[in-house]
Design a protein around this motif. Structure first.
Motif, PDB file in Angstrom:
ATOM      1  N   GLU A 112       8.863  11.411  -0.121  1.00 34.70           N
ATOM      2  CA  GLU A 112       8.526  12.438   0.872  1.00 34.70           C
ATOM      3  C   GLU A 112       9.293  12.174   2.171  1.00 34.70           C
ATOM      4  O   GLU A 112       9.933  13.050   2.738  1.00 34.70           O
ATOM      5  CB  GLU A 112       7.017  12.387   1.120  1.00 34.70           C
ATOM      6  CG  GLU A 112       6.503  13.352   2.146  1.00 34.70           C
ATOM      7  CD  GLU A 112       6.157  14.694   1.512  1.00 34.70           C
ATOM      8  OE1 GLU A 112       5.774  15.574   2.244  1.00 34.70           O
ATOM      9  OE2 GLU A 112       6.306  14.817   0.277  1.00 34.70           O
ATOM     10  N   ARG A 139       5.663   8.006  -3.979  1.00 34.48           N
ATOM     11  CA  ARG A 139       5.605   9.408  -3.611  1.00 34.48           C
ATOM     12  C   ARG A 139       5.776   9.548  -2.101  1.00 34.48           C
ATOM     13  O   ARG A 139       6.484  10.415  -1.612  1.00 34.48           O
ATOM     14  CB  ARG A 139       4.251   9.982  -4.039  1.00 34.48           C
ATOM     15  CG  ARG A 139       4.275  11.451  -4.413  1.00 34.48           C
ATOM     16  CD  ARG A 139       2.873  11.994  -4.542  1.00 34.48           C
ATOM     17  NE  ARG A 139       2.088  11.677  -3.355  1.00 34.48           N
ATOM     18  CZ  ARG A 139       2.226  12.292  -2.187  1.00 34.48           C
ATOM     19  NH1 ARG A 139       3.107  13.240  -2.047  1.00 34.48           N
ATOM     20  NH2 ARG A 139       1.484  11.944  -1.151  1.00 34.48           N
ATOM     21  N   GLU A 140       5.118   8.644  -1.384  1.00 33.12           N
ATOM     22  CA  GLU A 140       5.206   8.669   0.073  1.00 33.12           C
ATOM     23  C   GLU A 140       6.638   8.403   0.535  1.00 33.12           C
ATOM     24  O   GLU A 140       7.137   9.025   1.465  1.00 33.12           O
ATOM     25  CB  GLU A 140       4.267   7.620   0.672  1.00 33.12           C
ATOM     26  CG  GLU A 140       2.809   7.941   0.473  1.00 33.12           C
ATOM     27  CD  GLU A 140       1.933   6.706   0.473  1.00 33.12           C
ATOM     28  OE1 GLU A 140       0.800   6.813  -0.002  1.00 33.12           O
ATOM     29  OE2 GLU A 140       2.378   5.638   0.926  1.00 33.12           O
ATOM     30  N   GLN A 163       0.807  -1.222   0.000  1.00 35.39           N
ATOM     31  CA  GLN A 163       0.000   0.000   0.000  1.00 35.39           C
ATOM     32  C   GLN A 163       0.845   1.279   0.000  1.00 35.39           C
ATOM     33  O   GLN A 163       0.340   2.351  -0.244  1.00 35.39           O
ATOM     34  CB  GLN A 163      -0.924  -0.010   1.219  1.00 35.39           C
ATOM     35  CG  GLN A 163      -2.400   0.081   0.894  1.00 35.39           C
ATOM     36  CD  GLN A 163      -3.024  -1.229   0.486  1.00 35.39           C
ATOM     37  OE1 GLN A 163      -2.677  -1.782  -0.539  1.00 35.39           O
ATOM     38  NE2 GLN A 163      -3.953  -1.734   1.266  1.00 35.39           N
ATOM     39  N   LEU A 200      -3.691  13.309   2.314  1.00 33.98           N
ATOM     40  CA  LEU A 200      -4.048  14.394   1.402  1.00 33.98           C
ATOM     41  C   LEU A 200      -5.552  14.431   1.150  1.00 33.98           C
ATOM     42  O   LEU A 200      -6.085  15.425   0.687  1.00 33.98           O
ATOM     43  CB  LEU A 200      -3.331  14.227   0.064  1.00 33.98           C
ATOM     44  CG  LEU A 200      -1.809  14.251   0.135  1.00 33.98           C
ATOM     45  CD1 LEU A 200      -1.225  13.967  -1.225  1.00 33.98           C
ATOM     46  CD2 LEU A 200      -1.348  15.620   0.631  1.00 33.98           C
ATOM     47  N   LYS A 225       3.825   9.326   5.421  1.00 36.01           N
ATOM     48  CA  LYS A 225       2.507   9.887   5.115  1.00 36.01           C
ATOM     49  C   LYS A 225       1.873   9.063   4.003  1.00 36.01           C
ATOM     50  O   LYS A 225       2.509   8.785   2.996  1.00 36.01           O
ATOM     51  CB  LYS A 225       2.651  11.329   4.620  1.00 36.01           C
ATOM     52  CG  LYS A 225       3.403  12.242   5.564  1.00 36.01           C
ATOM     53  CD  LYS A 225       2.516  12.748   6.663  1.00 36.01           C
ATOM     54  CE  LYS A 225       3.214  13.747   7.555  1.00 36.01           C
ATOM     55  NZ  LYS A 225       4.428  13.258   8.210  1.00 36.01           N
ATOM     56  N   THR A 226       0.640   8.682   4.206  1.00 36.24           N
ATOM     57  CA  THR A 226      -0.030   7.959   3.130  1.00 36.24           C
ATOM     58  C   THR A 226      -0.841   8.947   2.312  1.00 36.24           C
ATOM     59  O   THR A 226      -1.059  10.079   2.719  1.00 36.24           O
ATOM     60  CB  THR A 226      -0.961   6.874   3.692  1.00 36.24           C
ATOM     61  OG1 THR A 226      -1.952   7.523   4.471  1.00 36.24           O
ATOM     62  CG2 THR A 226      -0.199   5.885   4.543  1.00 36.24           C
ATOM     63  N   GLU A 227      -1.278   8.470   1.161  1.00 36.48           N
ATOM     64  CA  GLU A 227      -2.111   9.300   0.282  1.00 36.48           C
ATOM     65  C   GLU A 227      -3.305   9.836   1.054  1.00 36.48           C
ATOM     66  O   GLU A 227      -3.791  10.935   0.807  1.00 36.48           O
ATOM     67  CB  GLU A 227      -2.636   8.455  -0.889  1.00 36.48           C
ATOM     68  CG  GLU A 227      -1.558   7.978  -1.848  1.00 36.48           C
ATOM     69  CD  GLU A 227      -1.082   9.081  -2.764  1.00 36.48           C
ATOM     70  OE1 GLU A 227      -1.855  10.034  -2.974  1.00 36.48           O
ATOM     71  OE2 GLU A 227       0.057   9.001  -3.240  1.00 36.48           O
ATOM     72  N   THR A 241       3.191   4.002  -1.439  1.00 36.52           N
ATOM     73  CA  THR A 241       3.557   4.416  -2.796  1.00 36.52           C
ATOM     74  C   THR A 241       4.901   5.120  -2.796  1.00 36.52           C
ATOM     75  O   THR A 241       5.399   5.540  -1.754  1.00 36.52           O
ATOM     76  CB  THR A 241       2.506   5.383  -3.380  1.00 36.52           C
ATOM     77  OG1 THR A 241       2.597   6.594  -2.648  1.00 36.52           O
ATOM     78  CG2 THR A 241       1.105   4.831  -3.283  1.00 36.52           C
TER      79      THR A 241
END
Lengths: 335, 812
Positions: free
Chosen positions: A52, A48-49, A44, B370, B365-367, A46
């Motif tokens: 970051e 992008r995470e 789960q 946001l 941080k997960t999606e 990603t």
């Protein structure tokens, strides 16, 4: 002259430490970062995470820049915050070092008090039954893998005896003690009970850890003694009718101690490095486990702090060994 | 020579003695997951007979699994001679009021009287007349005008009687509650006023007189756990209650748990290791998602979990039915307290959310972060989350941290902020690599970093769970003591110690030496079996986990793009034998992506591939791979059928399984060439960047879960490529338009039922297309002392200590 020699040695070793820290930093960096462990199982998360998080932790900068920042802080005694413990790396490490030193000191004490007399005894009574027996034990001991011997001890003294006669084999002390039939928390127990409990917890780890060094040292002492006993000055001493005890302790032993002392000094860093196996097996809260975990989980601040500590220790003791030659062996002079 | 001989002899003697020592002891039976609630305790003789229970009367919407669990209570009552076989033959029937009174009178061993208060509908001569009169005499039943002895007993009435029968302590306790305090979805608003105290006490850890229910909604089990206070009591439940009346839970004693890992921090959210979650579960007490043994969730700090049905979750759509936004309202229970006695209010939830969602807070941080806009405080006990994107699990997200602790310690007040506000923060981007941080942002950042690195909170967090840290002997043990302010009352065990023993051999020795009462992580399957052989006091528990072991195939390779080859590969693997060989058959074979316990698993639509070499041969022949008799390997156009088989090096069990699969494949004329890599490069390079060389099979595991949506593993946009910067986990390269559409819908869906239907279809397609070969669900291995009651692992990722405040020692 001696002081110049020592100064040279110290400067050399500081350079060595700098090289070690750089190589270690690069190696740790090439092994991945603390995120790998998190990401490997979770479909789960990603990218992008992850990016970051990396940026937030400063993991996105090039290695040499990270090394530079690290070294700048480390010189000032700041080894950074452990990424997994969220606490200062140095503080974590110094919290554990006393535990390791505590066990290692006792191991060393045990080794010295047992192996040197046995080695001397063996040498004096060369080819006797006891000598054969001690030599056999020494060989068997050094042939036996530490963890196997430790497990054997655990089974024999910690598991199989009936309840009440078992020796503890995990940790430095029990969480609860039974004092006069009552169960009390360790920290509330009387001093003698705590002392006794700590002593019990030392028996098995010390026995298992001491085995290899102990048996090695018996053989070293024996051969060093044998060598000295054959020397001319010993024969001379005997010829002039000196008592045997005096020959052994005054002439032979003092000379035999030179190689033994250096071996002993060099044993200390080896014991520290080998503490991981014993600490893991006996659940000992030492620094070895901390380092191992830090490296495995890529917690680089903590890993670096401990690598620097361990290598400083090794470097320091080799330095002591080098210098001690000068004091122990009058034949060595420095130019 | 002599020395070598001596050395050899000593080794032989030692090895012999070791093997003799290891071989002694006797064999015990393992406990299956469902048997864990009550163990044979020695004091009740085993009932000699077996009964063919008739469960046919079970009301439609009720879950049969739980009621089967209650069979042991009925056997126990039979052994105690409290009931007859006829009484419990049909455990799913509703028990009548008179009959249950009769059970209570027997359980309490009241002496029967035949005259006293008279009810107008209980004539002398009624079968339960004497029992009812006796119950009135002992204050179990109120002396009203009528009793309705033949009516079905309602659960809330049963609760009142049970509490009256349980004695002074229970009655006093019940009088304390003016609001129900029961962690079930219907444990607040549906509780009748007159039974508030009684029902709460029945679910209180000191009494445990009643148990929960689960509800079936058609074929699908509801996500929540219930108590159904206004439903009839069933015979099976009555048996449990009567038994608990006789043997109530026992308070006191301690528990020592061994784990092979030590948590690094106890600051929830900063790490995810399982050894940590077992402990933080006890410290934080299930504020977030907590799954019970039936995968059902229950409210702890809130009165009920928000749903669209109960109106706390409102989804706004425009006139075309398109999603606009939504908000979820949480109603806190009153009287919640932190372990230091300070009240817990909505402010703490707001604080927690603004702390953990801040870019400076060092968590992943997960999606979802946001998708959530802001949190609004309605009053001290109500707050509302606002969302800009549909999210099916929006009702489960509510972290809580003690605002007063952090703000007082660092003398700072964290105001709500918006990350969409350019005057507050602009994240770095390609056009603006530095981004923008306002002064307020920088001040917040400094405070948040101090909070995250707070030494006390990392080692001894202040929270509201059943336990708090008494001492942490680093590297050795973490000792917990009860939190007197825990909302569901002081837990039963006086202390819980987690002892860290990294070496699994020592861990095993500690269990055998009775230094540990249980182990949660660490022991391997072989060690658990060894333990079983040596003692019958400690019992291994094998729980199928959600860790899904499988083989990915790169389906864009010309060889593996042929569906027939992929199917032949699976037909050729004898998964049953592997499970029997390595795990005595206890490790369940996986036939699909999601485990059978997942509501979206459908036995009927999943395509199964049993071990069948002939079928495999047929498929390969059809695909043009013809057996070369000389080499034993199939060939096509002169090329042998050769597959690179990769997995993580150093994982012994995996490598053993790999060897068996290679030999299985060889029997089918397929050559598997093992090429293993260390875990880091395997996961971060080979898989993530799909660096496959020719037809490749990769064996590893994903953790599937109740919330798995399969999107990142199967959507075609999730195939990692250089163009998308290697994002996504669709390592097989699988592409299917229908799966794409279905998983997109799942991502945006607001209905569990619809989701399950879609996931079922995804499963059906995936098991037909076989981009991955499902192998097993790994076993979670724990060991417990047989006298410890109420250990109920959920088999999810949730900590197995989720209900520890109900655990107790039940010794002879």
């Amino acid at each position: 002259m001696l002081w110049i020699y020592i100064l040279k040695q110290i400067i050399q070793r500081i350079f060595l430490l700098i090289i070690i820290s750089f190589v270690a930093f690069m190696l740790l960096g090439s092994m991945g970062d603390p995120l790998d462990v998190l990401v490997s199982m979770n479909p789960q998360i990603t990218d992008r995470e992850i990016d970051e998080y990396r940026r937030q932790q400063g993991l996105d900068r090039p290695m040499y820049i990270r090394y530079f920042y690290w070294a700048r802080d480390a010189v000032q005694g700041d080894f950074g915050i452990s990424i997994s413990y969220r606490r200062p790396a140095a503080e974590l490490m110094f919290g554990r070092i006393p535990n390791t030193i505590y066990m290692q000191a006792i191991i060393l004490f045990f080794i010295i008090t047992v192996s040197i007399p046995l080695g001397i005894f063996s040498a004096i009574h060369q080819y006797s039954k006891t000598d054969y027996f001690l030599t056999f034990v020494a060989f068997a001991g050094s042939a036996m893998p530490t963890f196997w011997f430790a497990l054997l001890l655990i089974l024999a003294f910690g598991v199989l005896p009936p309840e009440g006669y078992r020796l503890p084999f995990t940790g430095m002390y029990s969480d609860n003690l039974t004092v006069a039939g009552r169960t009390v928390a360790y920290h509330e127990a009387p001093l003698y009970a705590r002392f006794l409990n700590r002593l019990q917890h030392l028996i098995l780890p010390v026995l298992s850890a001491a085995l290899i060094s102990l048996t090695g040292l018996i053989r070293q002492t024996r051969s060093a003694m044998l060598e000295v006993v054959r020397q001319d000055y010993v024969r001379t001493a005997r010829a002039k009718g000196m008592p045997e005890r005096k020959i052994i302790y005054k002439h032979a032993l003092r000379n035999a101690m030179i190689p033994i002392a250096t071996i002993l000094i060099q044993t200390v860093p080896i014991l520290f490095a080998g503490s991981l196996v014993i600490e893991q097996l006996f659940g000992w809260p030492g620094v070895g486990k901390l380092i191992f975990d830090a490296v495995m989980s890529n917690d680089y601040n903590l890993a670096m702090a401990s690598i620097i500590f361990m290598s400083s220790l090794t470097v320091l003791f080799t330095l002591i060994a080098d210098i001690s030659y000068a004091f122990l062996d009058p034949r060595i002079t420095y130019r | 020579m002599k020395r070598i001989k001596l050395l050899l002899a000593s080794f032989v003697v030692m090895s012999l003695s070791l093997s003799v020592l290891a071989g002694c002891g006797q064999r015990a039976q393992p406990i299956e997951r469902d048997d864990l609630t009550v163990h044979a305790r020695g004091r009740i003789p085993e009932y000699p007979g077996t009964i063919d229970f008739d469960w046919s009367e079970l009301p439609d919407e009720q879950d049969p699994e739980f009621f089967e669990w209650s069979e042991k209570f009925m056997y126990r009552l039979l052994s105690l001679n409290l009931v007859s076989e006829d009484d419990v033959k049909v455990p799913s029937r509703a028990i009548s009021r008179g009959e249950f009174i009769d059970w209570i009178v027997r359980a309490k061993e009241y002496e029967l009287i035949s005259s006293g208060h008279s009810f107008n509908d209980v004539p002398r001569g009624h079968i339960y007349h004497d029992a009812i009169i006796t119950a009135v005499e002992h204050g179990v039943v109120e002396a009203d005008a009528s009793f309705d002895p033949d009516e079905d007993l309602i659960r809330s009435d049963a609760a009142i009687w049970l509490v009256n029968a349980a004695g002074e302590k229970a009655i006093e306790k019940a009088a304390n509650f003016d609001e129900p305090l029961i962690p079930a979805q219907d444990g607040y608003y549906e509780v009748p006023d007159e039974a508030i105290g009684a029902l709460t006490v029945c679910y209180w850890n000191d009494f445990q007189l009643m148990y929960y229910r689960w509800r079936m909604l058609g074929d699908i089990k509801s996500d929540f756990r219930y108590i159904m206070p206004n439903d009839p009591m069933l015979v099976a439940e009555a048996a449990h209650s009567a038994y608990m009346l006789i043997y109530p839970p026992v308070r006191g004693e301690s528990l020592t748990i061994g784990q092979s890992q030590e948590p690094k921090t106890l600051f929830s959210g900063l790490d995810q290791m399982s050894a940590m979650s077992q402990i933080t579960e006890l410290l934080y007490g299930g504020i977030g998602v907590s799954y019970d043994e039936q995968w059902a969730i229950h409210p702890v700090m809130v009165k009920r979990i928000p749903t669209q049905e109960n109106g706390l979750w409102v989804v706004n759509e425009d006139e075309n039915g398109e999603f606009q936004n939504m908000h979820v309202t949480f109603e806190l229970r009153q009287g919640l307290k932190w372990a230091d006695g300070a009240p817990i209010t909505a402010d703490d939830f707001l604080f927690s959310r603004y702390l953990s969602a801040h870019p400076a807070f060092p968590n992943i941080k997960t999606e979802v972060n946001l998708w959530q806009d802001e949190v609004e405080k309605i009053d001290d006990y109500t707050f509302r989350h606002h969302w800009n994107t549909p999210y099916l699990f929006a009702n489960l997200l509510a972290g809580c941290m003690p605002r007063h602790y952090f703000e007082e310690k660092y003398d700072y007040h964290l105001e709500p902020y918006s990350l969409h506000d350019p005057n507050y923060y602009i994240p770095p981007s390609e056009e603006n690599p530095d981004g923008f941080k306002s002064e307020r942002f920088l001040a917040d950042e400094a405070f948040i970093l101090k909070a995250a690195n707070d030494e006390r909170y990392n080692t001894n967090p202040l929270h509201a769970g059943p336990y708090k840290v008494r001492r942490w002997e680093e590297g050795q043990s973490i000792i917990l003591e009860p939190n007197e302010h825990f909302i569901f009352g002081r837990p039963l065990l006086d202390s819980v110690t987690f002892r860290t023993i990294e070496s699994t051999d020592t861990l095993l020795a500690s269990v055998m030496a009775c230094n540990l009462d249980m182990t949660l992580t660490g022991l391997t399957y072989d060690q658990a079996v060894q333990l079983q052989r040596r003692t019958d006091i400690k019992v291994p528990v094998f729980t199928p986990s959600l860790t899904w072991e499988h083989i990915d195939l790169n389906v864009d390779d010309p060889v593996l793009s042929d569906l027939r080859v992929r199917r032949a590969l699976l037909h050729a693997i004898d998964r049953e034998s592997i499970s029997i060989e390595f795990f005595d058959g206890k490790q369940p074979t996986a036939h699909a992506w999601l485990p059978p316990r997942h509501p979206a698993y459908d036995e009927e639509t999943v395509h199964r591939y049993e071990y069948d070499l002939e079928k495999a041969a047929e498929l390969l022949d059809e695909a043009g791979w013809i057996l070369n008799e000389r080499t034993g390997i199939r060939e096509k156009d002169g090329q042998p059928l050769e597959i690179t088989f990769m997995t993580t090096a150093g994982n012994r069990q995996r490598e053993e399984v790999q060897a068996v699969i290679i030999s299985n494949w060889r029997d089918a004329g397929i050559r598997g060439e093992s090429r293993n890599e260390d875990a880091t490069s395997f996961f971060t390079t080979t898989l993530r960047e799909r660096r496959f060389d020719g037809p490749t099979a990769t064996m590893y595991a994903w953790i599937m879960g109740p919330t798995s949506n399969m999107y990142t593993m199967s959507h075609s946009s999730m195939i990692p490529t250089r163009e998308n910067n290697f994002s996504g986990q669709n390592y097989t390269g699988f592409k299917n338009a229908e799966v794409d559409e279905l998983t997109e819908t799942i991502l945006r869906s607001m209905s569990h039922a619809e989701n399950y239907e879609n996931l079922k279809r995804v499963q059906e397609i995936m098991t037909y297309e076989l981009p991955s070969l499902p192998l097993f669900y790994r076993l979670d291995i724990s060991t417990i002392h047989r006298d410890l009651v109420n250990y109920k692992p959920s088999g999810t990722l949730a900590a197995t200590t989720w209900n520890l405040h109900w655990w107790y020692w039940d010794r002879e």
